[in-house]
Enzyme design. Sequence first.
Site, mmCIF file in Angstrom:
data_model
loop_
_atom_site.group_PDB
_atom_site.id
_atom_site.type_symbol
_atom_site.label_atom_id
_atom_site.label_comp_id
_atom_site.label_asym_id
_atom_site.label_seq_id
_atom_site.Cartn_x
_atom_site.Cartn_y
_atom_site.Cartn_z
ATOM 1 C CE LYS A 1 10.582 12.793 14.426
ATOM 2 N NZ LYS A 1 9.204 12.425 14.814
ATOM 3 C CD GLU B 1 7.269 4.751 1.255
ATOM 4 O OE1 GLU B 1 6.862 4.157 2.259
ATOM 5 O OE2 GLU B 1 6.530 5.403 0.472
ATOM 6 C CB CYS C 1 3.119 4.848 1.352
ATOM 7 S SG CYS C 1 3.916 3.831 2.595
ATOM 8 C CD GLU D 1 -0.173 9.350 0.273
ATOM 9 O OE1 GLU D 1 0.614 10.312 0.434
ATOM 10 O OE2 GLU D 1 0.167 8.163 0.440
#
Lengths: 496, 496
Positions: free
Chosen positions: A186, A263, A297, A397
């Site tokens: 996906k 992750e 990331c 983040e």
Amino acid sequence: MSSIISSLPFDPTLTYINGEWVGSSDSQTSSIENPATGQVIATVSESTASDLDAAVQAAHKAFYSGAWVNTYSGAQRRDALLALAMSIEDNRQALEHLESLNTGKPIRDVRVELDDTIDLFRHFAGYADKVEGRHIAAQTNAGLEGYTVKVPVGVVGFINAFNYPLCLLAWKVAPALAAGCTVVFKPGPQTPLTTLFFAHLLHNTGRFPAGVFNVVLGGVAVGQALVDHDLVDKIGFTGSVATGKHVIRSTASTARVRATSVELGGKSPGVVMPDADLQRTAELVISGCMSNTGMNCNALTRLWVHRSIYAEFLPLLKAAAEKLVLGVPQSEDTEMGPLIDRRQMDRVLEYIRIGIEEDKAQLLTGDGRHRVGQEGYWVRPTVFQNVDPQARIATEEIFGPVLSVLQPFDSLDDVIEIERKSEFGLAAGIFTRNHSDIARFTRKMRCGTIWVNNYNALYSYLPFGGFRNSGFGRELGYESFDGYLATKAIIDDITY
Amino acid sequence: MSSIISSLPFDPTLTYINGEWVGSSNSQTSSIKNPATGQVIATVSESTTSDLDAAVQAAHEAFYSGAWVNTYSGAQRRDALLALATSIEANRQALEHLESLNTGKPIRDVRVELDDTIDLFRHFAGYADKVEGRHIAAQTNAGLEGYTVKVPVGVVGFINAFNYPLCLLAWKVAPALAAGCTVVFKPGPQTPLTTLFFAHLLHSTGRFPAGVFNVVLGGVAVGQALVDHDLVDKIGFTGSVATGKHVIRSTASTARVRATSVELGGKSPGVVMPDADLQRTAELVISGCMNNTGMNCNALTRLWVHRSIYAEFLPLLKAAAEKIVLGVPQSEDTEMGPLIDRRQMDRVLEYIRIGIEEDKAQLLTGDSSHRVGQEGYWVRPTVFQNVDPQARIATEEIFGPVLSVLQPFDSLDNVIEIERKSEFGLAAGIFTRNHGDIARFTRRMRCGTIWVNNYNALYSYLPFGGFRNSGFGRELGYESFDGYLATKAIIDDITY
């Protein structure tokens, strides 16, 4: 623009399940935008839960009864992946244009991403014919020896992020297929197009039996159905911490448990020591933060600068950030593109506001006009200085082009102690020539990648992944291949 | 016939040194024969010691100063080898015809050898971008850690045998080049043609810098110059025990030592237990002995048959041996070809005479006309029965289509004890379903390969090599790749 979509060699309103191109079973569609302009460029299908089930069933059957695992040798899987790599290479220009159109990435960047994608398939193809267990001599009882047999883990469901649609597909799919797994994939809902092109190329090699690789499209609903499905053996997820935690819980909330590899992002620190080459380091730091418009990331987003060089270094950072060229993705001069969609842009602008108004942090770059233009989702590279290490912009983040230069530091060991307590643990960078400082930093930091005098360098052969809230499991490198294998131990009393 | 030679895309009167096609520096030539007919089919050059020196110098410079090691990444070497594999595949028909013409091998056999050659280059290409040392945590002194760095061993000199000219070239050259070594290659003097074709294909990929791969042609003199040369780092040799011992001594008789890996032949035993499937085993045994007209170092040449099945089994062996079809190599029906030259034929006929007249062994097959026809070097498949285990034909390597069925045995453990004392230790086979017997046999035999209920199965990924006079070092498998690497250990006091 639309000529790129209209000239695609496949129908983007369909998806690829069980070796066939099919529409959504309830004809749902979604619009795909070009984030450089905000305009709709294509319409794709949205998979229903029943489409998802069909995909998983196909992958399950392909694994347990089909040729891919039960008849094909490792060398045949190798050669299938090599043929796919060749096909990607032959079609790379079309893939580059499509990726740039769907993501707003500068054309120079997608060229590198295609290099990486092709290399990833060639690199992992070379593991397909090298699956090996080991023989373990008896250590105590002279009769009892063991040996391990490695087998593919089974059906793997992937939920991909939007920041590297094709490249991260290669990170996941190349080792999984090389290991003999079958896949339900996906893509991020904003970025399905190169995934569909990839499926078209895979199908056209004629070397991947139906059901080995399947694509489902959509957002939360389809993703949930995938992570809940009892015929999936392992889930690989790249995304936010909050969604990742939910995914993990879902894999353990039905009749069967699914293995996971996740992750989940980071707040990766850089450290600039007094003996660093300041100009070169400034460029590495800005690139380490702003590459891919900060949507990495592993982006370097909180920076420690030694007190003795602070005043000299910051103007170099400012200059490096302010000279980044934003522009139309197709231009060879463009160095930075837009954020992926309105939601990300709003999030980044909100964090800049938080930094100014709540954290009371001081800007190093810019003049207050953070959004660029009215069309598309463009935000300027933004650097804050003298930031409190516990400020929100320094600890949460942001996933955008925002760097927090923290208050000056004096002691590397203190920095290490602070960073070891971070909730994240994805990456870190240090800039120095002092061998012992490098040794202490690399040995004591608790994160998956430590860049020494460079940043963001990642290749097919170097394992990448997190500690703590940055996740677990590794992508790239041998460790990722091994993650798609399961170990059986055969223990044999040969004196019988 | 000669149309195969006249249509070659390269000039076989030249050889390939330092990226160029050159003749012998003193214009020496030698004649190459087709052993099926005994007729001369081509003339090739013979390299002088000065040609050999030029080749070694080229390989040395290419290694220490050239791009192959110092600029190319592992991925680039990988891609060079993949391109070469594709080129071999594209030219396989021409290679098959040439190999069959030069060796008399049946066309069916060379087809399998081309499959293997292509697979070997693809398999070892996949190691080129996976060269890895390991980090070793401190075990005692907390400050002293280590890590290993693997580097290519350097210039490798190969002396190849005549029995698989192209396939054994692939066994040696694929892992050596993948590891980053450079190569000077000497084919068997009877069989240089496919080696030269290979050099042409390698050169034509455009991806191998000059000096990375070099071919020298000739016999003892050139071979001696190669094993004596101080700029060679490692010698790989396949051949007889006597020559191999001489090679080893030569690598330690000049100013510098050269590493060695040698494959020296064998006298490999098979064991047929009472519960074996007799028909299937008879076919496996005959194939295991007679394949490639017995010119396999690992050929099954001395057979132990359990007393309880001896009388029933021997007629099955006789029938399997006598139905082997000898014929023109180009025929699809041909199963066995000639010996490689007159010298080998004379040697084999002499051993048959020794078996009959000196060992007083009884023939199971054939009559007295062991040679077939007057043209070429054809010898019938020959099986002796009730042979004394210490007979000359049962202990000395014949390297031809001659099987010694030993006197019946009663105890597997006695057989194991006898075979463990053999001067050879290359391979062995056992035919049984008894798990305990298989375990004892496989764990106690001292040889490099043990086939269980099969024979001669070798693939790119399974390590192959000897114990004792069968040699040392391994070809194929990861071990062979590692044999072209040298290990450096870095030991670091990180508390400094």
